[in-house]
Design an enzyme around this catalytic site. Structure first.
Site, PDB file in Angstrom:
ATOM      1  N   SER A  82     -57.752  -4.234 -14.645  1.00 25.73           N
ATOM      2  CA  SER A  82     -57.379  -3.066 -13.857  1.00 25.73           C
ATOM      3  C   SER A  82     -57.921  -1.789 -14.519  1.00 25.73           C
ATOM      4  CB  SER A  82     -55.850  -3.041 -13.679  1.00 25.73           C
ATOM      5  OG  SER A  82     -55.470  -2.174 -12.647  1.00 25.73           O
ATOM      6  N   PHE A 143     -44.934  -0.031  -9.363  1.00 29.02           N
ATOM      7  CA  PHE A 143     -46.335  -0.411  -9.572  1.00 29.02           C
ATOM      8  C   PHE A 143     -46.436  -1.904  -9.901  1.00 29.02           C
ATOM      9  CE2 PHE A 143     -50.598  -0.185 -11.525  1.00 29.02           C
ATOM     10  CZ  PHE A 143     -51.240   0.604 -10.586  1.00 29.02           C
ATOM     11  N   ASP A 207     -55.175  -9.348  -3.588  1.00 28.97           N
ATOM     12  CA  ASP A 207     -54.929  -8.104  -4.329  1.00 28.97           C
ATOM     13  C   ASP A 207     -54.755  -6.924  -3.367  1.00 28.97           C
ATOM     14  OD1 ASP A 207     -54.918  -5.949  -6.096  1.00 28.97           O
ATOM     15  OD2 ASP A 207     -56.511  -6.777  -7.352  1.00 28.97           O
ATOM     16  N   HIS A 235     -53.171  -9.196  -7.967  1.00 32.94           N
ATOM     17  CA  HIS A 235     -53.789  -8.263  -8.911  1.00 32.94           C
ATOM     18  C   HIS A 235     -53.783  -8.768 -10.356  1.00 32.94           C
ATOM     19  CE1 HIS A 235     -55.396  -4.344  -9.951  1.00 32.94           C
ATOM     20  NE2 HIS A 235     -54.441  -4.149 -10.845  1.00 32.94           N
TER      21      HIS A 235
END
EC number: 3.1.1.85
Length: 254
Positions: A82, A143, A207, A235
């Protein structure tokens, strides 16, 4: 006050550097380590402002990459997840002789959506930055939920990610804000052609943060790289599919 980034090293073999993403810390790699350390000398870090590197700050992607390069092995494969993928990409551009192979996981040279470029809507990143001031712990939890969204094992993925966050000192709110700004603003697309090292891009088909369709766009921007999409991952494919993830990595590093 800590003046050096917190690095940990374990295992034997060729050097492998692991870089975590926004809101996380080096403990996120914990379940992967037993699968990696028999084959690699693994180095994992708490990024500036995160975990045991809580008191260190870096304002730019270049500064983050340089801080990591300062204490990393002379030559190694760099794997970044990420936001960590952005940092690893920047390090590969700054010091190609040090970053001998590049692996980016659920990452993008430009995280924010722009025109026809697919990514996170800028409004979402703005909202996260605003929410940070009110309740940064809740913002990080939201998140985490976004990262696992779509994964068949989402509940377990979130549990493992949350355990990693809570196992070390909480992230510095300023570092979280800087990280969101970098996700919104950094754009390395024009420099990707300068990356000459072997480069593997890994994506999760489900994702919600880095759409899998970015993989095809990246084929045009970085034809020298190769890529794989994990069909049932979101993700964090290394959390949901650790064995498949490590096998893919081993096939690349051979």
């Amino acid at each position: 006050m800590t003046t050096a980034l917190c690095w940990q090293t374990e295992g034997q073999g060729s050097d492998l550097v692991l870089i975590h993403g926004w809101g996380m810390n080096g403990a996120v790699w914990q379940q992967l380590l037993p699968l990696l350390t028999p084959f690699y000398r693994v180095h994992w870090v708490d990024m500036p402002g995160y975990g045991h590197s809580h008191d260190i700050s870096a304002d730019s992607i270049e500064e983050m990459a340089q801080l990591l390069l300062d204490k990393s092995p002379i030559s190694a494969t760099w794997l970044g997840w990420s936001l960590g993928g952005l940092v690893a990409t920047q390090a590969a551009l700054l010091a190609p002789e040090r970053v001998t192979r590049l692996v980016t996981v659920a990452s993008s040279p430009r995280f924010a959506a722009e025109g026809t470029w697919r990514g996170i809507q800028p409004q979402v990143l703005d909202d996260f930055r605003r929410q940070l001031g009110d309740d940064f712990q809740l913002t990080v939890e939201r998140f985490l939920a976004l990262q696992a969204m779509g994964s068949p094992t989402a509940r377990q993925d979130i549990k493992l990610l949350k355990q990693a966050v809570l196992s070390r000192p909480q992230p510095n709110p300023e570092a979280l804000s800087i990280g969101l700004r970098l996700l919104a603003d950094v754009d390395l697309r024009a420099q990707l052609g300068d990356i000459t090292q072997p480069w593997l891009r890994l994506y999760g088909r489900l994702d919600g943060l880095v759409p899998a369709k970015v993989a095809k766009d990246m084929d045009q921007l970085a034809p020298q790289s190769c890529r794989q999409i994990f069909a049932a991952a979101s993700h964090a494919p290394f959390i949901s599919h650790p064995e498949e993830f490590v096998q893919t990595l081993k096939d690349f590093i051979k």
